[in-house]
Design an enzyme around this catalytic site. Sequence first.
Site, PDB file in Angstrom:
ATOM      1  N   GLN A 170       0.825  -1.208   0.000  1.00 12.85           N
ATOM      2  CA  GLN A 170       0.000   0.000   0.000  1.00 12.85           C
ATOM      3  C   GLN A 170       0.865   1.266   0.000  1.00 12.85           C
ATOM      4  OE1 GLN A 170      -3.289   0.949  -0.200  1.00 12.85           O
ATOM      5  NE2 GLN A 170      -3.628  -1.164  -0.820  1.00 12.85           N
ATOM      6  N   GLU A 172     -11.442 -20.108 -18.073  1.00 12.76           N
ATOM      7  CA  GLU A 172     -12.626 -19.496 -18.681  1.00 12.76           C
ATOM      8  C   GLU A 172     -13.231 -18.446 -17.741  1.00 12.76           C
ATOM      9  OE1 GLU A 172     -15.309 -22.342 -20.436  1.00 12.76           O
ATOM     10  OE2 GLU A 172     -16.916 -20.850 -20.546  1.00 12.76           O
ATOM     11  N   HIS A 206      -6.734  -0.068   7.354  1.00  7.55           N
ATOM     12  CA  HIS A 206      -7.394  -1.288   7.819  1.00  7.55           C
ATOM     13  C   HIS A 206      -7.868  -1.021   9.244  1.00  7.55           C
ATOM     14  CE1 HIS A 206      -8.408  -5.381   7.652  1.00  7.55           C
ATOM     15  NE2 HIS A 206      -7.246  -5.979   7.753  1.00  7.55           N
ATOM     16  N   ALA A 221       1.159  -6.960  11.559  1.00 13.27           N
ATOM     17  CA  ALA A 221       1.995  -7.486  12.653  1.00 13.27           C
ATOM     18  C   ALA A 221       3.060  -6.459  13.048  1.00 13.27           C
ATOM     19  CB  ALA A 221       2.641  -8.797  12.238  1.00 13.27           C
TER      20      ALA A 221
HETATM   21  N1  LIG Z   1      -1.770  -5.235   0.586  1.00 15.99           N
HETATM   22  C1  LIG Z   1      -2.757  -4.462   0.182  1.00 15.99           C
HETATM   23  O1  LIG Z   1      -2.910  -4.238  -0.997  1.00 15.99           O
HETATM   24  C2  LIG Z   1      -3.703  -3.808   1.156  1.00 15.99           C
HETATM   25  C3  LIG Z   1      -4.966  -3.428   0.733  1.00 15.99           C
HETATM   26  C4  LIG Z   1      -5.774  -2.691   1.592  1.00 15.99           C
HETATM   27  C5  LIG Z   1      -5.299  -2.396   2.866  1.00 15.99           C
HETATM   28  N2  LIG Z   1      -4.081  -2.833   3.283  1.00 15.99           N
HETATM   29  C6  LIG Z   1      -3.600  -2.479   4.614  1.00 15.99           C
HETATM   30  O2  LIG Z   1      -2.519  -1.563   4.456  1.00 15.99           O
HETATM   31  C7  LIG Z   1      -1.565  -1.738   5.515  1.00 15.99           C
HETATM   32  C8  LIG Z   1      -0.215  -2.031   4.901  1.00 15.99           C
HETATM   33  O3  LIG Z   1      -0.323  -3.268   4.228  1.00 15.99           O
HETATM   34  P1  LIG Z   1       0.742  -3.751   3.144  1.00 15.99           P
HETATM   35  O4  LIG Z   1       0.177  -4.976   2.500  1.00 15.99           O
HETATM   36  O5  LIG Z   1       1.188  -2.609   2.319  1.00 15.99           O
HETATM   37  O6  LIG Z   1       1.876  -4.208   4.120  1.00 15.99           O
HETATM   38  P2  LIG Z   1       3.202  -4.961   3.771  1.00 15.99           P
HETATM   39  O7  LIG Z   1       3.478  -4.931   2.321  1.00 15.99           O
HETATM   40  O8  LIG Z   1       3.184  -6.253   4.449  1.00 15.99           O
HETATM   41  O9  LIG Z   1       4.139  -3.905   4.517  1.00 15.99           O
HETATM   42  C9  LIG Z   1       5.336  -4.174   4.746  1.00 15.99           C
HETATM   43  C10 LIG Z   1       5.959  -2.884   5.274  1.00 15.99           C
HETATM   44  O10 LIG Z   1       6.128  -3.054   6.667  1.00 15.99           O
HETATM   45  C11 LIG Z   1       7.539  -2.962   6.949  1.00 15.99           C
HETATM   46  N3  LIG Z   1       7.876  -3.817   8.072  1.00 15.99           N
HETATM   47  C12 LIG Z   1       7.542  -5.113   8.261  1.00 15.99           C
HETATM   48  N4  LIG Z   1       8.033  -5.552   9.442  1.00 15.99           N
HETATM   49  C13 LIG Z   1       8.658  -4.481  10.017  1.00 15.99           C
HETATM   50  C14 LIG Z   1       9.334  -4.280  11.233  1.00 15.99           C
HETATM   51  N5  LIG Z   1       9.436  -5.251  12.136  1.00 15.99           N
HETATM   52  N6  LIG Z   1       9.869  -3.065  11.482  1.00 15.99           N
HETATM   53  C15 LIG Z   1       9.749  -2.062  10.580  1.00 15.99           C
HETATM   54  N7  LIG Z   1       9.119  -2.196   9.403  1.00 15.99           N
HETATM   55  C16 LIG Z   1       8.570  -3.385   9.128  1.00 15.99           C
HETATM   56  C17 LIG Z   1       8.190  -3.429   5.644  1.00 15.99           C
HETATM   57  O11 LIG Z   1       9.530  -3.054   5.590  1.00 15.99           O
HETATM   58  P3  LIG Z   1      10.590  -4.094   4.950  1.00 15.99           P
HETATM   59  O12 LIG Z   1      10.286  -4.156   3.484  1.00 15.99           O
HETATM   60  O13 LIG Z   1      11.860  -3.492   5.301  1.00 15.99           O
HETATM   61  O14 LIG Z   1      10.317  -5.440   5.611  1.00 15.99           O
HETATM   62  C18 LIG Z   1       7.300  -2.695   4.633  1.00 15.99           C
HETATM   63  O15 LIG Z   1       7.606  -1.343   4.566  1.00 15.99           O
HETATM   64  C19 LIG Z   1      -2.094  -2.891   6.370  1.00 15.99           C
HETATM   65  O16 LIG Z   1      -2.834  -2.354   7.430  1.00 15.99           O
HETATM   66  C20 LIG Z   1      -3.007  -3.649   5.413  1.00 15.99           C
HETATM   67  O17 LIG Z   1      -3.992  -4.376   6.077  1.00 15.99           O
HETATM   68  C21 LIG Z   1      -3.275  -3.527   2.443  1.00 15.99           C
END
Ligand SMILES: NC(=O)c1ccc[n+]([C@@H]2O[C@H](COP(=O)([O-])OP(=O)(O)OC[C@H]3O[C@@H](n4cnc5c(N)ncnc54)[C@H](OP(=O)(O)O)[C@@H]3O)[C@@H](O)[C@H]2O)c1
Length: 375
Positions: A41, A248, A124, A101
């Site tokens: 995101q 399909e 979220h 997390a």
């Molecule tokens: N995925 C989607 O398309 C989507 C859609 C709607 C809403 N959301 C919501 O948007 C929010 C973000 O979701 P996302 O999917 O974008 O998350 P994600 O890709 O899992 O985000 C990962 C981010 O968190 C960082 N991170 C992970 N562990 C960490 C730690 N221990 N310390 C510091 N940074 C850490 C990562 O850094 P590194 O790369 O350095 O690990 C990266 O910047 C969530 O609340 C999710 O529910 C997501």
Amino acid sequence: MAKLNFGGSEESVVTREEFPLSKAQEILKNETVAVIGYGVQGPGQALNQKDNGINVIVGQRKDSKSWDKAVKDGFVPGETLFEIEEALQKGTIICYLLSDAAQIALWPTVKKHLTKGKALYFSHGFGITFNEQTGIIPPADVDVFLVAPKGSGTSLRRMFLQGRGLNSSYAIFQDATGNAFDRVIALGIAVGSGYLFETNFKKEVFSDLTGERGTLMGAIQGIFAAQYQVLRDKGHSPSESFNETVEELTQSLMPLVAENGMDWMYANCSTTAQRGALDWWKKFRDATSPVFKELYESVATGKESQRSIDLNSQPDYRVKLEAELAELRESEMWQAGKTVRSLRPENQKAPAAAPVESSTKNVFREQTEKTESVG
Ligand SMILES: NC(=O)c1ccc[n+]([C@@H]2O[C@H](COP(=O)([O-])OP(=O)(O)OC[C@H]3O[C@@H](n4cnc5c(N)ncnc54)[C@H](OP(=O)(O)O)[C@@H]3O)[C@@H](O)[C@H]2O)c1
């Protein structure tokens, strides 16, 4: 706010016509929007805001691929890209876009920088709704709201670049400044939403967790796997089984549903297909309904969130995840799918398509042998 009729129920939505980008820019002109996290995101929302003229900075831990990606995307270290804590200190609106997390792990640091009048933004309802599990309890003198794009960050960005917009939900949990509504809608428009519909944190997370475990991801894979296996057990080839189960649907039918609804797709199929679908859909509804009820209960009682927190916080979570994804990837159905995709005419034009034929045969043969030996 426009009131629209959704299948007989009236709901409030905010559109770009009534809340144009110029209004969002005006509301956010004195704000520094700190996007914390550059995963999925983060990039979509940060880049769309930047292109929309919003003063946006990114907070991301260094020595990470995500940091490098932010640099590649044009964020400048020391100017618009910072370590998380520095961005938290500079931001007046904190877009908390770490994985759910990681949001728990970083919360004490974030809380420290939530001084009076700032805003805490989520995509979220997870962290706030399940606060007994997450410990995320914001101070009373900051605004707390969410904009949840109904799709991946990649789609959000792609659609923005195409001049389109993904629909998003929005919710206000806490209005400390009296400006929470203007702030959240301005952000929703700035991140590239097509329109915004109203919800609350609890409903957002309950529906989201149900949806992704249900029809959007979990149930669909389960139904695919069940039908594919029946066809294979009855002697159909992998390619035929995959085509009639997945290809399909994704290539031909779902685009029609997306365009004009299920009835229109039915109306544009053969009369034989129509008859069968009309006879069978209610049986599938009735057969799966108890599972969906069990799923919703599991979400509402906090079981799903606890499981997600417990498993996704483990240090070897990525290794275990990869093993589970490999099981799907290496299943006969998705191996067959890989070959079917490579045979699409548009994919065959690529120069790399030449050796596909022999690998195609191998995949089918290997998978067929594997299944037969297992069975
Ligand atoms: N995925 C989607 O398309 C989507 C859609 C709607 C809403 N959301 C919501 O948007 C929010 C973000 O979701 P996302 O999917 O974008 O998350 P994600 O890709 O899992 O985000 C990962 C981010 O968190 C960082 N991170 C992970 N562990 C960490 C730690 N221990 N310390 C510091 N940074 C850490 C990562 O850094 P590194 O790369 O350095 O690990 C990266 O910047 C969530 O609340 C999710 O529910 C997501």
